[in-house]
Write a protein that holds these residues in place. Structure first.
Motif, mmCIF file in Angstrom:
data_model
loop_
_atom_site.group_PDB
_atom_site.id
_atom_site.type_symbol
_atom_site.label_atom_id
_atom_site.label_comp_id
_atom_site.label_asym_id
_atom_site.label_seq_id
_atom_site.Cartn_x
_atom_site.Cartn_y
_atom_site.Cartn_z
ATOM 1 N N ASN A 37 0.840 -1.190 0.000
ATOM 2 C CA ASN A 37 0.000 0.000 0.000
ATOM 3 C C ASN A 37 0.882 1.248 0.000
ATOM 4 O O ASN A 37 1.378 1.664 1.044
ATOM 5 C CB ASN A 37 -0.917 -0.021 1.221
ATOM 6 N N GLU A 38 1.036 1.854 -1.164
ATOM 7 C CA GLU A 38 1.944 2.990 -1.297
ATOM 8 C C GLU A 38 1.427 4.260 -0.625
ATOM 9 O O GLU A 38 2.157 5.242 -0.517
ATOM 10 C CB GLU A 38 2.269 3.239 -2.764
ATOM 11 N N SER A 39 0.161 4.250 -0.178
ATOM 12 C CA SER A 39 -0.346 5.428 0.531
ATOM 13 C C SER A 39 0.065 5.428 2.001
ATOM 14 O O SER A 39 -0.084 6.425 2.691
ATOM 15 C CB SER A 39 -1.880 5.497 0.425
ATOM 16 N N LEU A 40 0.602 4.301 2.480
ATOM 17 C CA LEU A 40 1.079 4.207 3.860
ATOM 18 C C LEU A 40 2.521 4.697 3.953
ATOM 19 O O LEU A 40 3.258 4.668 2.968
ATOM 20 C CB LEU A 40 1.002 2.763 4.358
ATOM 21 N N PRO A 41 2.938 5.121 5.145
ATOM 22 C CA PRO A 41 4.331 5.573 5.323
ATOM 23 C C PRO A 41 5.327 4.442 5.010
ATOM 24 O O PRO A 41 5.046 3.264 5.262
ATOM 25 C CB PRO A 41 4.413 5.942 6.803
ATOM 26 N N LEU A 42 6.455 4.822 4.477
ATOM 27 C CA LEU A 42 7.489 3.856 4.100
ATOM 28 C C LEU A 42 7.877 2.974 5.269
ATOM 29 O O LEU A 42 8.032 1.752 5.119
ATOM 30 C CB LEU A 42 8.719 4.593 3.561
ATOM 31 N N GLU A 43 8.028 3.565 6.452
ATOM 32 C CA GLU A 43 8.447 2.797 7.626
ATOM 33 C C GLU A 43 7.448 1.679 7.947
ATOM 34 O O GLU A 43 7.840 0.552 8.258
ATOM 35 C CB GLU A 43 8.587 3.737 8.826
ATOM 36 N N GLU A 44 6.172 1.975 7.838
ATOM 37 C CA GLU A 44 5.141 0.968 8.113
ATOM 38 C C GLU A 44 5.181 -0.155 7.071
ATOM 39 O O GLU A 44 5.040 -1.337 7.402
ATOM 40 C CB GLU A 44 3.765 1.639 8.117
ATOM 41 N N ARG A 45 5.396 0.210 5.815
ATOM 42 C CA ARG A 45 5.484 -0.796 4.747
ATOM 43 C C ARG A 45 6.711 -1.676 4.931
ATOM 44 O O ARG A 45 6.651 -2.896 4.744
ATOM 45 C CB ARG A 45 5.494 -0.106 3.387
ATOM 46 N N LEU A 46 7.841 -1.064 5.310
ATOM 47 C CA LEU A 46 9.069 -1.835 5.516
ATOM 48 C C LEU A 46 8.925 -2.791 6.697
ATOM 49 O O LEU A 46 9.403 -3.927 6.647
ATOM 50 C CB LEU A 46 10.261 -0.903 5.727
ATOM 51 N N GLU A 47 8.245 -2.342 7.753
ATOM 52 C CA GLU A 47 8.021 -3.199 8.908
ATOM 53 C C GLU A 47 7.199 -4.430 8.505
ATOM 54 O O GLU A 47 7.495 -5.552 8.924
ATOM 55 C CB GLU A 47 7.297 -2.417 10.001
ATOM 56 N N ALA A 48 6.190 -4.225 7.666
ATOM 57 C CA ALA A 48 5.377 -5.349 7.188
ATOM 58 C C ALA A 48 6.228 -6.312 6.354
ATOM 59 O O ALA A 48 6.103 -7.534 6.477
ATOM 60 C CB ALA A 48 4.192 -4.840 6.374
ATOM 61 N N ARG A 49 7.113 -5.764 5.521
ATOM 62 C CA ARG A 49 7.983 -6.625 4.701
ATOM 63 C C ARG A 49 8.942 -7.436 5.576
ATOM 64 O O ARG A 49 9.205 -8.607 5.296
ATOM 65 C CB ARG A 49 8.771 -5.787 3.687
ATOM 66 N N LEU A 50 9.452 -6.818 6.634
ATOM 67 C CA LEU A 50 10.341 -7.542 7.546
ATOM 68 C C LEU A 50 9.601 -8.675 8.246
ATOM 69 O O LEU A 50 10.141 -9.768 8.435
ATOM 70 C CB LEU A 50 10.946 -6.590 8.578
ATOM 71 N N LYS A 51 8.352 -8.433 8.629
ATOM 72 C CA LYS A 51 7.554 -9.478 9.268
ATOM 73 C C LYS A 51 7.292 -10.619 8.290
ATOM 74 O O LYS A 51 7.314 -11.789 8.671
ATOM 75 C CB LYS A 51 6.244 -8.908 9.798
#
Length: 75
Positions: A37-51
Motif C-alpha cells: 500500500n503505497e499510501s502508507l508511510p514507508l516505515e510501516e510498509r518496511l516493517e510489514a515486509r520484515l515481518k
C-alpha cells in the motif's frame, strides 16, 4: 499394526499443517496488503515486509527440521 499408526500420524500431521496454513493465511494477506500500500508511510510498509521475511524464515527453518536438515543462522 505399525503401518496403521504411521498412517494416522501422517494424517494428523497433515491436518495440523492445514490448520496452521489457514491461521497464517489471513495474517500473511494483511501484511502483504500493508507492504504493497503505497499510501502508507514507508516505515510501516518496511516493517510489514520484515515481518513477512521473518515468517518465511520460520517456515523454511521448520521445513528443514522436518526433513532432518539444519538451517544456517545467517546467509
Amino acid at each position: 499394526g505399525k503401518s496403521t499408526m504411521a498412517k494416522k500420524s501422517a494424517v494428523n500431521r497433515n491436518e495440523m499443517v492445514k490448520r496452521l496454513v489457514k491461521q497464517t493465511a489471513a495474517k500473511r494477506a494483511a501484511l502483504k496488503a500493508i507492504a504493497n500500500n503505497e499510501s502508507l508511510p514507508l516505515e510501516e510498509r518496511l516493517e510489514a515486509r520484515l515481518k513477512l521475511a521473518d515468517a518465511a524464515r520460520a517456515v523454511l527453518k521448520n521445513g528443514m527440521v522436518l526433513i532432518g536438515c539444519s538451517a544456517p543462522e545467517k546467509m
